[in-house]
Enzyme design. Structure first.
Site, short mmCIF file in Angstrom:
data_model
loop_
_atom_site.label_atom_id
_atom_site.label_comp_id
_atom_site.label_asym_id
_atom_site.label_seq_id
_atom_site.Cartn_x
_atom_site.Cartn_y
_atom_site.Cartn_z
CG ASP A 347 26.33 1.95 -17.19
OD1 ASP A 347 26.65 0.87 -17.67
OD2 ASP A 347 26.08 2.12 -16.00
CB CYS A 401 18.38 8.04 -12.98
SG CYS A 401 18.66 7.14 -14.51
CB CYS A 420 9.82 10.20 -5.29
SG CYS A 420 9.05 11.71 -4.66
S1 SF4 Z 1 20.43 10.56 -15.33
FE1 SF4 Z 1 20.23 8.36 -15.70
S2 SF4 Z 1 19.78 8.23 -17.91
FE2 SF4 Z 1 20.59 10.25 -17.54
S3 SF4 Z 1 22.80 10.04 -17.95
FE3 SF4 Z 1 22.48 9.78 -15.73
S4 SF4 Z 1 22.30 7.57 -15.43
FE4 SF4 Z 1 21.99 7.98 -17.62
S1 SF4 Z 2 8.79 14.96 -6.22
FE1 SF4 Z 2 10.32 13.44 -5.57
S2 SF4 Z 2 11.37 12.80 -7.43
FE2 SF4 Z 2 10.24 14.66 -7.89
S3 SF4 Z 2 11.73 16.33 -7.59
FE3 SF4 Z 2 10.65 16.09 -5.64
S4 SF4 Z 2 11.84 14.65 -4.45
FE4 SF4 Z 2 12.54 14.50 -6.56
#
Ligand code: SF4
Ligand code: SF4
Length: 495
Positions: A347, A401, A420
């Protein structure tokens, strides 16, 4: 439709660890009875039905958009209504009966599990009219072939009336209602086509759902209009009767580099302008929003209010597979269906470059298991920056994501999730409480004991059984579920 409401199988939640015995919890959050938060169970099925040639080798999820990008609202932050440009020439987007029947038949046949979860979204799916969904429920019964069918329906609530709600209650449909908090937070961006606020109409829909005892949860976007009011938002949702809360971030960019022809297939957006629209939540505000709500919840509401991310975090600390794609190491099993039968990678990825085909031309099971789709899912882990790979909360975050991985790490590597700092703050913040709850579950005690632990400022209660709780030994597996020894994981951090 608001950002991120449909991408994930995560979007409709039901969690109940507070309602289960400790033994049931120990056996696995993901195998709960009732409406699971996991549209596809993580265990291999014990019983498979349907012709093997039409089955996918593992469960998958589809977010169906029968009305395409069509919507009766005009939310400022909507990421889906601009998809109209991919279907030019149409004024209305409507799934016809042929596509509907084909989808339902193939989706049921392709699932290797005995339980099949349908999810309806948009745009706004109520634009299809109730008769369309009555037809859908009839097709589901026709093709069920002994499988149990569940339906989840995400809506802005504007068109819900007694007839809709009664039907949903009778069919056992789980309704996700979009509401962004108190009236002024909701009406900041969630406007109708005439530019008017919609909060009171949504509250009316909520009242109807309650009157008819239809199952529902709430979905709240976190954006510039409510991110600095976490407790007001949380208390409001709780006090209007929502027990199951989902929050999703609004992060939208003027330059949507995924729409470019060179977007590639991995999911990480091509490098471009990282600016976001001013209604987007900042990473810091996002982390703070969750931390503040968590602090309130963990002292008062454990076992009676369920916040999706808190459940997902607990799964991570228990070492269970994440039930939410965003926090899973890989993804690719949550696709999107447009009104005309087109299937997209997710999506979040309804772009021409991520169109996998059309289910009237190619069997759905083939589209789902295609190499390109599997590669897309695997790239979520493969493209993780070094910075994430070294991160102490990666076991819970997994980089988030890919759609939001458009910033640079402190050492300059591209592909770090915009959110992050918020993720890091939240997962670090909840660590002692999650460890406590995970320990309680493993010891067949109630995780709700965490409320006492939290009220005591994080000190273990000195009563009865809890007194016998022993601190982990250095070589014990770490209770956070990382798979590492305690001394090399949380034990190292806690010194
Ligand atoms: S992590 Fe992001 S790209 Fe992967 S299925 Fe979930 S919403 Fe989609
Ligand atoms: S560096 Fe940031 S985005 Fe990467 S795993 Fe750790 S918290 Fe998640």
């Amino acid at each position: 439709m608001e950002e991120g409401t449909t991408a994930a199988p995560d979007r409709i939640q039901r969690t109940a660890y507070g309602e289960l015995s400790a033994e049931e919890i120990r056996q696995g959050l993901s195998q709960r009875q009732g409406k699971p938060s996991v549209p596809w169970p993580v265990e291999e099925p014990a019983h498979r039905v349907g012709p093997a040639s039409q089955r996918a080798h593992r469960p998958f999820h589809i977010m169906a958009k029968p009305s395409g990008p069509g919507c009766n609202m005009d939310c400022s932050y909507c990421f889906y209504t601009p998809k109209e440009e991919f279907y030019p020439g149409a004024k209305k987007w409507r799934m016809n009966d042929e596509v509907l029947e084909s989808y339902i038949r193939q989706y049921i046949e392709a699932q290797p599990m005995d339980e099949v979860h349908f999810a309806w979204q948009g745009g706004e799916p109520t634009l299809m009219g109730l008769d369309f969904f009555k037809k859908a429920f009839a097709f589901q019964k026709k093709y069920a072939d002994g499988k149990t069918i569940h339906n989840a329906f995400q809506t802005n609530g504007l068109l819900l009336d007694e007839e809709w709600v009664q039907c949903f209650a009778e069919e056992g449909v789980l309704v996700g209602l979009s509401i962004d908090g108190p009236v002024e937070c909701h009406d900041r961006y969630r406007l109708d086509r005439g530019g008017h606020g919609t909060a009171y109409r949504v509250l009316r829909a909520l009242k109807l759902l309650q009157d008819y005892k239809a199952e529902f949860n709430t979905l709240t976007c976190v954006h510039a209009g409510n991110a600095d009011r976490p407790l007001e938002v949380y208390r409001f949702l709780r006090d209007i009767g929502s027990q199951y809360l989902q929050f999703i971030p609004i992060v939208e960019r003027p330059e949507d580099s995924l729409a470019r022809e060179d977007a590639g297939g991995s999911g990480v957006p091509p490098e471009g302008n990282p600016e976001v629209y001013d209604w987007s939540v900042t990473p810091e505000a996002y982390g703070n929003f969750y931390c503040k709500i968590f602090d309130h919840w963990v002292r008062r509401d454990v076992g009676r209010v369920f916040v999706q991310l808190f459940d997902v975090a607990l799964e991570a600390w228990l070492g269970y597979p994440p039930s939410l794609c965003v926090y899973a190491p890989t993804c690719g099993n949550a696709l999107a269906l447009e009104h005309n039968g087109d299937i997209y990678a997710c999506d979040h990825y309804v772009y021409p470059g991520y169109r996998r085909g059309n289910l009237q031309e190619t069997p759905l099971s083939e589209l789902v298991t295609s190499d390109v789709q599997q590669g897309f899912g695997a790239s979520k882990a493969a493209d993780l920056p070094q910075y994430c790979q070294r991160c102490e909360v990666r076991f819970a975050c997994n980089g988030g994501c890919p759609k939001y991985r458009f910033t640079h790490t402190p050492d300059g590597e591209y592909g770090l999730n915009y959110l992050c700092p918020g993720y890091k703050k939240f997962f670090r913040h909840v660590d002692p409480y999650m460890r406590f709850m995970a320990d309680e579950i493993r010891a067949s005690r109630s995780p709700a004991n965490v409320m006492q632990f939290a009220r005591m400022g994080g000190a273990r209660p000195k009563s009865g059984q809890e007194q016998n709780a022993q601190p982990p030994k250095p070589n014990d597996p770490c209770s956070c579920g990382s798979g590492r020894k305690y001394k090399k994981c949380c034990g190292a951090r806690n010194r």
